[in-house]
Every structure is written in C-alpha cells, then in structure tokens.
Design a protein around this motif. Sequence first.
Motif, short mmCIF file in Angstrom:
data_model
loop_
_atom_site.label_atom_id
_atom_site.label_comp_id
_atom_site.label_asym_id
_atom_site.label_seq_id
_atom_site.Cartn_x
_atom_site.Cartn_y
_atom_site.Cartn_z
N THR A 62 14.27 -44.59 -23.73
CA THR A 62 13.02 -43.87 -23.43
C THR A 62 12.71 -42.90 -24.57
N PRO A 63 11.46 -42.45 -24.71
CA PRO A 63 11.12 -41.46 -25.74
C PRO A 63 11.94 -40.18 -25.63
N ASP A 64 12.17 -39.70 -24.41
CA ASP A 64 12.97 -38.47 -24.24
C ASP A 64 14.41 -38.67 -24.70
N GLN A 65 14.95 -39.85 -24.43
CA GLN A 65 16.33 -40.12 -24.87
C GLN A 65 16.41 -40.19 -26.40
N ILE A 66 15.42 -40.77 -27.02
CA ILE A 66 15.39 -40.82 -28.50
C ILE A 66 15.36 -39.41 -29.06
N GLN A 67 14.53 -38.54 -28.48
CA GLN A 67 14.44 -37.15 -28.96
C GLN A 67 15.75 -36.41 -28.73
N GLY A 68 16.41 -36.69 -27.61
CA GLY A 68 17.71 -36.07 -27.36
C GLY A 68 18.73 -36.44 -28.42
N TRP A 69 18.76 -37.72 -28.77
CA TRP A 69 19.70 -38.15 -29.81
C TRP A 69 19.32 -37.59 -31.17
N LYS A 70 18.03 -37.33 -31.40
CA LYS A 70 17.62 -36.75 -32.68
C LYS A 70 18.23 -35.36 -32.86
N LEU A 71 18.41 -34.63 -31.77
CA LEU A 71 19.11 -33.33 -31.85
C LEU A 71 20.51 -33.54 -32.41
N VAL A 72 21.16 -34.61 -31.94
CA VAL A 72 22.55 -34.87 -32.35
C VAL A 72 22.61 -35.29 -33.81
N THR A 73 21.80 -36.27 -34.19
CA THR A 73 21.89 -36.78 -35.57
C THR A 73 21.48 -35.70 -36.57
N ASP A 74 20.48 -34.89 -36.24
CA ASP A 74 20.09 -33.80 -37.15
C ASP A 74 21.24 -32.82 -37.33
N ALA A 75 21.94 -32.50 -36.22
CA ALA A 75 23.04 -31.54 -36.30
C ALA A 75 24.20 -32.09 -37.12
N VAL A 76 24.51 -33.37 -36.96
CA VAL A 76 25.61 -34.00 -37.72
C VAL A 76 25.25 -34.07 -39.20
N HIS A 77 24.02 -34.48 -39.49
CA HIS A 77 23.59 -34.60 -40.89
C HIS A 77 23.55 -33.23 -41.58
N ALA A 78 23.20 -32.20 -40.83
CA ALA A 78 23.16 -30.85 -41.41
C ALA A 78 24.54 -30.40 -41.87
N LYS A 79 25.60 -30.99 -41.26
CA LYS A 79 26.98 -30.68 -41.64
C LYS A 79 27.53 -31.70 -42.64
N GLY A 80 26.67 -32.61 -43.11
CA GLY A 80 27.12 -33.59 -44.09
C GLY A 80 27.80 -34.81 -43.51
N GLY A 81 27.68 -35.02 -42.19
CA GLY A 81 28.36 -36.13 -41.54
C GLY A 81 27.51 -37.39 -41.46
N LYS A 82 28.16 -38.49 -41.07
CA LYS A 82 27.50 -39.78 -40.84
C LYS A 82 27.80 -40.21 -39.40
N ILE A 83 26.79 -40.75 -38.72
CA ILE A 83 26.97 -41.11 -37.31
C ILE A 83 26.24 -42.41 -36.98
N PHE A 84 26.98 -43.32 -36.32
CA PHE A 84 26.43 -44.57 -35.79
C PHE A 84 26.26 -44.42 -34.27
N ALA A 85 25.28 -45.12 -33.72
CA ALA A 85 25.09 -45.18 -32.27
C ALA A 85 25.84 -46.38 -31.71
N GLN A 86 26.66 -46.16 -30.69
CA GLN A 86 27.28 -47.30 -30.03
C GLN A 86 26.35 -47.78 -28.91
N LEU A 87 25.86 -49.01 -29.05
CA LEU A 87 24.91 -49.59 -28.11
C LEU A 87 25.68 -50.37 -27.04
N TRP A 88 25.31 -50.11 -25.77
CA TRP A 88 26.20 -50.43 -24.64
C TRP A 88 25.41 -51.04 -23.50
N HIS A 89 25.89 -52.16 -23.00
CA HIS A 89 25.44 -52.70 -21.73
C HIS A 89 26.70 -53.04 -20.95
#
Length: 361
Positions: A74-101
């Motif tokens: 959903t759009p809200d879920q995408i925005q929630g994850w953007k908080l995470v990726t922005d925070a990790v990138h700000a610290k110089g990190g790399k992050i993959f999303a694990q896609l799950w069913h």
Amino acid sequence: MKNDLFSPIQLGDLTLNNRIVMPPMTRSRAKNGCANAMMAEYYAQRAEAGLIISEGTQISQLGQGYAWTPGIYTPDQIQGWKLVTDAVHAKGGKIFAQLWHVGRVTHPSNTGGIQPISSSEQAAKNVTVFIDEANQPNFVDTVLPRAMTQDDIEHVKAEFHQAALNALEAGFDGVELHAANGYLVNQFIDSEANLRDDEYGGSTENRLRFLGEVVDQLVAVVGKDRVGVRLAPFTCLNGTIDSDPDTTYIEAAKLLNSKGIAYIHIAEVDWDDAPDTPESFKKNLRKAFDQTIILAGKYNPEKAQLALEQGYADMVAFGRPFISNPDLVSRIKHQYPLTAHNPETLFGGDEKGLTDYATYQ
C-alpha cells in the motif's frame, strides 16, 4: 587477509564495506502493517553491517502469516519503509527488502478472513502462528489451505512484481526473495509439501518452476545485480520437508546461477543440538553458483572467518547477535564482549528490546 570479515566486497554493482550481514528477523513492531520511526531507528543503529536484509515483508494481505508484521503493498507501507531506507542510507548502510508470502503458514485472522493458499491442499502440521486478539498475541493452529490454480500462480507472480516496484519506490537497494523456512515458494520446492501433478509439481524441475518464475519477475524490475534468494535446504521449518534436499537445492542453485542473480542466502539449522550443514553440500553449492553466497546460522566470528577462508561463503549473516548488539561489526572487529538478547522482547511490544540495546562502552 583478502577475504576477512572486514574486507570490502562487490555485490552485483554495489560495493559493500564488509562481509557481515544482518539477516531478516521478524520483530512484529508494525502494529498497523506499516514500518515506522521506531523501526527506522532500529535498522539505522545497525547500519555498520555490510548489508542489511529487512525483516520479512508481506507482498499482500493474503501473504501475511503473523500479527504486526510489515507489508509493502500500500502507499502508506511504502512511505513507512522510506523512513527506514532513508535512515540506513544516512548512516552509509545498504539495505535489501525481503519479499515474503507465507502461503499456508497463516490463519484467517491475519489474511482478512480469506482461506490461505499453497502449492497443494495440505495443512502445515503442528505449526502455530500468532494473531492479534484484542491487541494481545495469541498462538493458533494454521488452517487447511486451498491449492493454487494457474490464475492464482499468475496473480502471486504479479504481486511479487509489484512488490519489487514498491521496494524501489521505498528506496531499497535491492530485494531478497524469501524462498525458505516453509513459506509459499518453499511449499512448491519441497517434495513433501508439493502434491501437484501439473507442470509445477512432481519432478525437481517442475517443483523449482515457481521459484524461477518469481525470480524472473524480480529481475525484470530491479535487475539481476540487485536480487538475492534465501533458501533453507535442511531446516524443515513450518512443516516442509524434501525427500532429497541435496539434489533439490543444488539444482535450485544451478537454476539461480542461470538467472545471474547477485546472491544466494542459505539459512542453516541454528538450534543448539542440530547437525551442521554437510560440508559436501557447501562444496557442491560453491560449484553450482558463481556469485555471492551468504551463510547464516550458529556462526560466531571464528566460524564465520573459517567459512570465508574455505571458500564456502563470501559473506556471513549473524542473526540474534545483531538484535542485542547494534554495534556488532565494531564489537567483532575489536573483540569486545557481546550482549545476550532478551527472548521476551523478540516479538511485539515497543522500543524495549528493539532500540534500547547499548553500544559497547
């Protein structure tokens, strides 16, 4: 030493600072299904890892197995994850999303009342999942799924495709397909969970077909250099068992090698009295797959370094130690003692047991 835990490594087109991976670990802090600021802080605290792989992230409501896990549909879920990726990138990190069913490893309480789906009409025996019962976790048995039709298969493949698009929009550096631990893709792979008699069942080639087709969907979106796959050849978690895991999973590795993906991530058995993954399997895996291999399970720094030197692994994931040691990379590098995690705060709750573990002083 060229291949020590702290030497950089090229993962596809990404240069990673070290070979220490934070693997996916369900923490159930997404009460409304969205990643949040608390989770962003948790991941950012651990951005020293060469690579972070997010906790399992369901691609649809029907793909959700447990209460309070995050989605990416959903759009809200995408925005929630953007908080995470922005925070990790700000610290110089790399992050993959694990896609799950999760397939059959769920209950209608988590799927909006809809009957779960799987490769076959066969329940996961002696498997429980937790649901939200008046804001409290309650463990319940899984229910009988219905066997997926061809239309269902096409629909789920399209959901994975869209989830990869959403992961890019959310700022992830790549995606990992969860094909391990008894969840949906694994329910097609393992012979005892797959009772189909069409082109998705029976032979090893047929049982691997769904895996290959989902990987194709992800590669089409993010490119082969940004796709990984997690497999669990010997764990037998959540009721999936294969009659010949050595053959099945070496064939899976050959298939994934032909796709040119960035890495395979092997979840090894990690409970205390479990046998180690056979060395012969690790040797054959290395021959079958040309790109990066990540191993996870029961690794301490010494055992991890040995796996790199033997050539069985290019990177090593440390699960529970990352929960209670946000500065795990530094602690390993300087041989500082590790803090033990509190098992009572692994799932659900708030900051306690998530972001309040201290760095070494």
